[in-house]
Design a protein around this motif. Structure first.
Motif, PDB file in Angstrom:
ATOM      1  N   THR A   1      -9.550  15.767  56.158  1.00 22.12           N
ATOM      2  CA  THR A   1     -10.634  15.966  55.200  1.00 22.12           C
ATOM      3  C   THR A   1     -10.268  17.089  54.246  1.00 22.12           C
ATOM      4  O   THR A   1      -9.569  18.027  54.608  1.00 22.12           O
TER       5      THR A   1
ATOM      6  N   LEU B   1     -14.462  19.684  53.081  1.00 19.99           N
ATOM      7  CA  LEU B   1     -15.520  19.723  54.088  1.00 19.99           C
ATOM      8  C   LEU B   1     -15.852  21.172  54.470  1.00 19.99           C
ATOM      9  O   LEU B   1     -16.987  21.507  54.762  1.00 19.99           O
TER      10      LEU B   1
ATOM     11  N   ARG C   1     -21.226  18.367  55.389  1.00 19.20           N
ATOM     12  CA  ARG C   1     -21.858  17.828  54.177  1.00 19.20           C
ATOM     13  C   ARG C   1     -23.118  18.639  53.873  1.00 19.20           C
ATOM     14  O   ARG C   1     -23.664  19.297  54.747  1.00 19.20           O
TER      15      ARG C   1
END
Length: 127
Positions: A84, A87, A101
């Protein structure tokens, strides 16, 4: 130790320990905020760089780029790997390092940052 916007957090916690941390440096008894390892370091994205593991057995390889973009490669206990980018980031509205998120139920705040351990906390009702 920092207190996130909205006060103390109690709903969710995640402790990450440096992969290189030795058990002999532990203080405290459980996987909670009382267990810290090593000395406190600068509260910055660069201080997150390295290899960490959480209490569930996942491994996190954190790389911070020149632009402070954070890339995390997560390896679960099952062997599943997830990469990711973005993040983990610096929240400019609150001046906090956050993971997840947007939204209170899926976002953790970095409340403690030590050379050998991190404590992520999620907003919730006081315990």
């Amino acid at each position: 130790s920092r207190t996130p916007p909205g006060g103390r957090l109690a709903m969710g916690r995640s402790v990450w320990k440096a992969k290189r941390a030795s058990a002999s440096k532990k203080r405290g008894g459980g996987d909670d905020e009382e267990e810290v390892i090593g000395e406190e370091v600068a509260y910055s994205l660069k201080s997150l760089q390295g290899t960490w593991c959480d209490t569930l057995g996942s491994l996190y390889e954190v790389v911070v780029g020149k632009d402070d973009a954070v890339e995390v490669q997560t390896t679960r206990k099952t062997g599943q790997t997830i990469s990711t980018r973005g993040l983990v980031r610096w929240d400019t509205k609150t001046d906090w390092i956050v993971w997840g998120r947007s939204g209170p139920r899926s976002q953790y705040w970095l409340s403690k940052l030590y050379r050998e351990a991190l404590l992520w906390e999620r907003p919730g009702s006081a315990s």
